[in-house]
Write a protein that holds these residues in place. Structure first.
Motif, PDB file in Angstrom:
ATOM      1  N   ASN A   5      -4.779  -3.849 -20.570  1.00  0.00           N
ATOM      2  CA  ASN A   5      -4.564  -4.352 -19.544  1.00  0.00           C
ATOM      3  C   ASN A   5      -4.170  -5.797 -19.505  1.00  0.00           C
ATOM      4  OD1 ASN A   5      -5.006  -2.005 -18.078  1.00  0.00           O
ATOM      5  ND2 ASN A   5      -7.113  -2.368 -18.049  1.00  0.00           N
ATOM      6  N   LEU A   6      -3.439  -6.528 -20.319  1.00  0.00           N
ATOM      7  CA  LEU A   6      -3.296  -8.017 -20.569  1.00  0.00           C
ATOM      8  C   LEU A   6      -1.996  -8.199 -20.004  1.00  0.00           C
ATOM      9  CD1 LEU A   6      -5.088  -9.313 -23.650  1.00  0.00           C
ATOM     10  CD2 LEU A   6      -5.844  -9.302 -21.176  1.00  0.00           C
ATOM     11  N   CYS A   7      -1.406  -7.196 -19.229  1.00  0.00           N
ATOM     12  CA  CYS A   7       0.004  -7.405 -18.942  1.00  0.00           C
ATOM     13  C   CYS A   7       0.442  -8.587 -18.007  1.00  0.00           C
ATOM     14  CB  CYS A   7       0.302  -6.039 -18.227  1.00  0.00           C
ATOM     15  SG  CYS A   7      -0.652  -5.484 -17.001  1.00  0.00           S
ATOM     16  N   TYR A   8      -0.990  -8.995 -17.278  1.00  0.00           N
ATOM     17  CA  TYR A   8      -0.812  -9.904 -16.416  1.00  0.00           C
ATOM     18  C   TYR A   8      -0.703 -11.304 -17.170  1.00  0.00           C
ATOM     19  CZ  TYR A   8      -5.898 -10.996 -17.307  1.00  0.00           C
ATOM     20  OH  TYR A   8      -6.938 -11.151 -17.801  1.00  0.00           O
ATOM     21  N   VAL A   9      -1.356 -11.272 -18.414  1.00  0.00           N
ATOM     22  CA  VAL A   9      -1.042 -12.524 -19.080  1.00  0.00           C
ATOM     23  C   VAL A   9       0.248 -12.508 -19.756  1.00  0.00           C
ATOM     24  CG1 VAL A   9      -1.896 -13.830 -21.158  1.00  0.00           C
ATOM     25  CG2 VAL A   9      -3.544 -12.527 -19.914  1.00  0.00           C
ATOM     26  N   ASN A  10       0.737 -11.422 -20.265  1.00  0.00           N
ATOM     27  CA  ASN A  10       1.982 -11.383 -20.973  1.00  0.00           C
ATOM     28  C   ASN A  10       3.043 -11.623 -19.796  1.00  0.00           C
ATOM     29  OD1 ASN A  10       0.604 -10.513 -23.118  1.00  0.00           O
ATOM     30  ND2 ASN A  10       1.442  -8.298 -23.088  1.00  0.00           N
ATOM     31  N   SER A  11       2.964 -11.297 -18.507  1.00  0.00           N
ATOM     32  CA  SER A  11       4.132 -11.583 -17.569  1.00  0.00           C
ATOM     33  C   SER A  11       4.043 -13.198 -17.382  1.00  0.00           C
ATOM     34  CB  SER A  11       3.879 -10.817 -16.244  1.00  0.00           C
ATOM     35  OG  SER A  11       2.464 -11.247 -15.738  1.00  0.00           O
ATOM     36  N   THR A  12       2.948 -13.790 -17.237  1.00  0.00           N
ATOM     37  CA  THR A  12       2.803 -15.100 -16.991  1.00  0.00           C
ATOM     38  C   THR A  12       3.374 -15.923 -18.093  1.00  0.00           C
ATOM     39  OG1 THR A  12       0.798 -14.855 -15.716  1.00  0.00           O
ATOM     40  CG2 THR A  12       1.339 -17.105 -16.544  1.00  0.00           C
ATOM     41  N   VAL A  13       3.075 -15.484 -19.452  1.00  0.00           N
ATOM     42  CA  VAL A  13       3.871 -16.252 -20.704  1.00  0.00           C
ATOM     43  C   VAL A  13       5.096 -16.035 -20.874  1.00  0.00           C
ATOM     44  CG1 VAL A  13       3.635 -16.248 -23.146  1.00  0.00           C
ATOM     45  CG2 VAL A  13       1.394 -16.148 -21.823  1.00  0.00           C
ATOM     46  N   GLN A  14       5.639 -14.854 -20.348  1.00  0.00           N
ATOM     47  CA  GLN A  14       7.060 -14.646 -20.327  1.00  0.00           C
ATOM     48  C   GLN A  14       8.019 -15.450 -19.285  1.00  0.00           C
ATOM     49  OE1 GLN A  14       8.621 -13.297 -22.746  1.00  0.00           O
ATOM     50  NE2 GLN A  14       7.970 -11.495 -23.199  1.00  0.00           N
ATOM     51  N   LEU A  35      -4.940 -16.939 -27.061  1.00  0.00           N
ATOM     52  CA  LEU A  35      -4.431 -17.594 -25.488  1.00  0.00           C
ATOM     53  C   LEU A  35      -5.699 -16.749 -24.492  1.00  0.00           C
ATOM     54  CD1 LEU A  35      -3.044 -19.611 -23.335  1.00  0.00           C
ATOM     55  CD2 LEU A  35      -1.705 -17.532 -23.061  1.00  0.00           C
ATOM     56  N   PHE A  36      -5.712 -15.435 -24.664  1.00  0.00           N
ATOM     57  CA  PHE A  36      -6.598 -15.003 -23.741  1.00  0.00           C
ATOM     58  C   PHE A  36      -8.309 -15.261 -24.032  1.00  0.00           C
ATOM     59  CE2 PHE A  36      -9.219 -11.186 -23.267  1.00  0.00           C
ATOM     60  CZ  PHE A  36      -9.383 -11.152 -21.662  1.00  0.00           C
ATOM     61  N   ASN A  37      -8.437 -15.393 -25.364  1.00  0.00           N
ATOM     62  CA  ASN A  37      -9.823 -15.965 -25.747  1.00  0.00           C
ATOM     63  C   ASN A  37     -10.343 -17.191 -24.985  1.00  0.00           C
ATOM     64  OD1 ASN A  37     -10.482 -13.692 -27.203  1.00  0.00           O
ATOM     65  ND2 ASN A  37      -9.620 -14.704 -28.892  1.00  0.00           N
ATOM     66  N   VAL A  38      -9.126 -18.185 -24.810  1.00  0.00           N
ATOM     67  CA  VAL A  38      -9.420 -19.644 -24.291  1.00  0.00           C
ATOM     68  C   VAL A  38      -9.698 -19.200 -22.584  1.00  0.00           C
ATOM     69  CG1 VAL A  38      -8.702 -21.796 -23.908  1.00  0.00           C
ATOM     70  CG2 VAL A  38      -8.411 -20.777 -26.015  1.00  0.00           C
ATOM     71  N   GLN A  83      -6.263  -8.050 -14.124  1.00  0.00           N
ATOM     72  CA  GLN A  83      -6.587  -9.463 -13.243  1.00  0.00           C
ATOM     73  C   GLN A  83      -5.268  -9.642 -12.623  1.00  0.00           C
ATOM     74  OE1 GLN A  83      -9.558 -10.311 -12.700  1.00  0.00           O
ATOM     75  NE2 GLN A  83     -10.541  -9.373 -14.330  1.00  0.00           N
ATOM     76  N   ASP A  84      -5.322 -10.737 -11.594  1.00  0.00           N
ATOM     77  CA  ASP A  84      -4.096 -11.215 -10.868  1.00  0.00           C
ATOM     78  C   ASP A  84      -3.307 -12.223 -11.514  1.00  0.00           C
ATOM     79  OD1 ASP A  84      -2.803 -11.286  -8.413  1.00  0.00           O
ATOM     80  OD2 ASP A  84      -3.462 -13.526  -8.346  1.00  0.00           O
ATOM     81  N   ALA A  85      -1.997 -11.936 -11.654  1.00  0.00           N
ATOM     82  CA  ALA A  85      -1.187 -12.792 -12.536  1.00  0.00           C
ATOM     83  C   ALA A  85      -0.988 -14.250 -11.907  1.00  0.00           C
ATOM     84  CB  ALA A  85       0.293 -11.965 -12.662  1.00  0.00           C
ATOM     85  N   GLU A  86      -1.028 -14.011 -10.531  1.00  0.00           N
ATOM     86  CA  GLU A  86      -1.082 -15.686  -9.837  1.00  0.00           C
ATOM     87  C   GLU A  86      -2.139 -16.577 -10.215  1.00  0.00           C
ATOM     88  OE1 GLU A  86      -1.574 -18.890  -7.358  1.00  0.00           O
ATOM     89  OE2 GLU A  86      -2.705 -17.064  -7.190  1.00  0.00           O
TER      90      GLU A  86
END
Length: 285
Positions: free
Chosen positions: A114-123, A177-180, A200-203
């Motif tokens: 479920n870290l897709c929200y982090v991945n989309s932000t990074v992309q 990055l997620f750990n931070v 979580q929310d990508a925004e």
């Protein structure tokens, strides 16, 4: 029963335009769109020098028959087709090596629970060419180890792993990055009953990353924070009378990441504009 008003737009006059004061202002703007071709988002309506707003509608004015409504706005040009036709990857000849070589294939990011929200932000951040050099410079020059700098360094390494010109695994791993992120905001550390990270929310992730980057990059010798330089948006909205060269007034001066101020007649902070990219700074606009 509605009230009939007159609407003046440019050099044209529209009489006996019926107003339903029980309906939203948007309905009246749609009527004017039909008459003039000016879309509602381009319309500015004024009655006796007072601007009508969508949030208050007709409640702020008293209408009498034949009241004059001044409309300002332009029809604008219709969107034309692009001069060069857009060709998508799936439309290319899969048997033509020259056509396939034109594609710039970028690396993806592995999705860990479920870290897709982090991945989309990074992309999204990976599409901003000016960001990587700034992060690389911070990574090589800063010996600080606070959370904002840790996040900036982790993001720098992750973006580097997505560069197709640099030998690296087929996909990047956002775990550092997620750990931070979850250290800064424990909400991101929440897990479901199965022990997986909650979605979580990508925004919120976007806002947190940019706010921390702004802290990490402040006081680095730049006249303006690099986050404001790359993500700041300023807009000035004015109302004018087409029959006069005088400016009616400044309706709003908006700056993303900054305070929203009124005009000189009421020089005070109106409100924070919105939760947008980066931190809210106390700059006067």
């Amino acid at each position: 029963m509605g009230t009939k008003v007159s609407v003046k737009w440019d050099k044209q006059m529209y009489r006996d335009v019926e107003v339903d004061m029980s309906a939203p202002l948007e309905l009246f703007k749609t009527q004017l769109w039909t008459l003039t071709g000016v879309s509602p988002d381009r319309q500015t309506l004024m009655i006796k020098g007072k601007k009508l707003r969508d949030d208050t509608g007709w409640a702020s004015v008293t209408l009498k028959p034949n009241t004059m409504v001044l409309m300002m706005g332009t029809t604008g040009e219709l969107i034309s087709e692009p001069a060069e036709k857009i060709v998508f990857a799936e439309d290319l000849d899969q048997d033509d090596p020259d056509a396939l070589n034109q594609l710039v294939v970028k690396r993806g990011l592995q999705n860990f629970g479920n870290l897709c929200y982090v991945n989309s932000t990074v992309q999204c951040l990976n599409q901003i060419d000016e960001l990587q050099p700034v992060l690389d410079q911070l990574k090589s020059s800063s010996s600080e180890n606070n959370h904002p700098v840790q996040l900036a360094k982790a993001l720098s390494s992750l973006l580097t792993s997505l560069d197709p010109s640099i030998p690296a695994p087929a996909s990047g791993k956002p775990l550092a990055l997620f750990n931070v992120l979850k250290t800064i905001n424990p909400v991101f550390a929440e897990q479901n009953q199965m022990g997986m990270n909650k979605q979580q929310d990508a925004e919120e992730c976007w806002s947190l990353i940019l706010s921390q980057l702004a802290i990490a990059l402040q006081n680095r010798g730049e006249e303006e924070n690099p986050v404001d330089q790359m993500f700041g948006i300023s807009m000035r909205e004015t109302s004018t009378n087409q029959e006069s060269t005088d400016e009616v007034g400044v309706a709003a001066v908006i700056a993303c990441n900054k305070r929203l101020w009124g005009d000189s007649r009421g020089a005070h902070v109106l409100k924070e504009l919105c939760r947008c990219v980066g931190p809210h700074r106390n700059n006067e606009t």
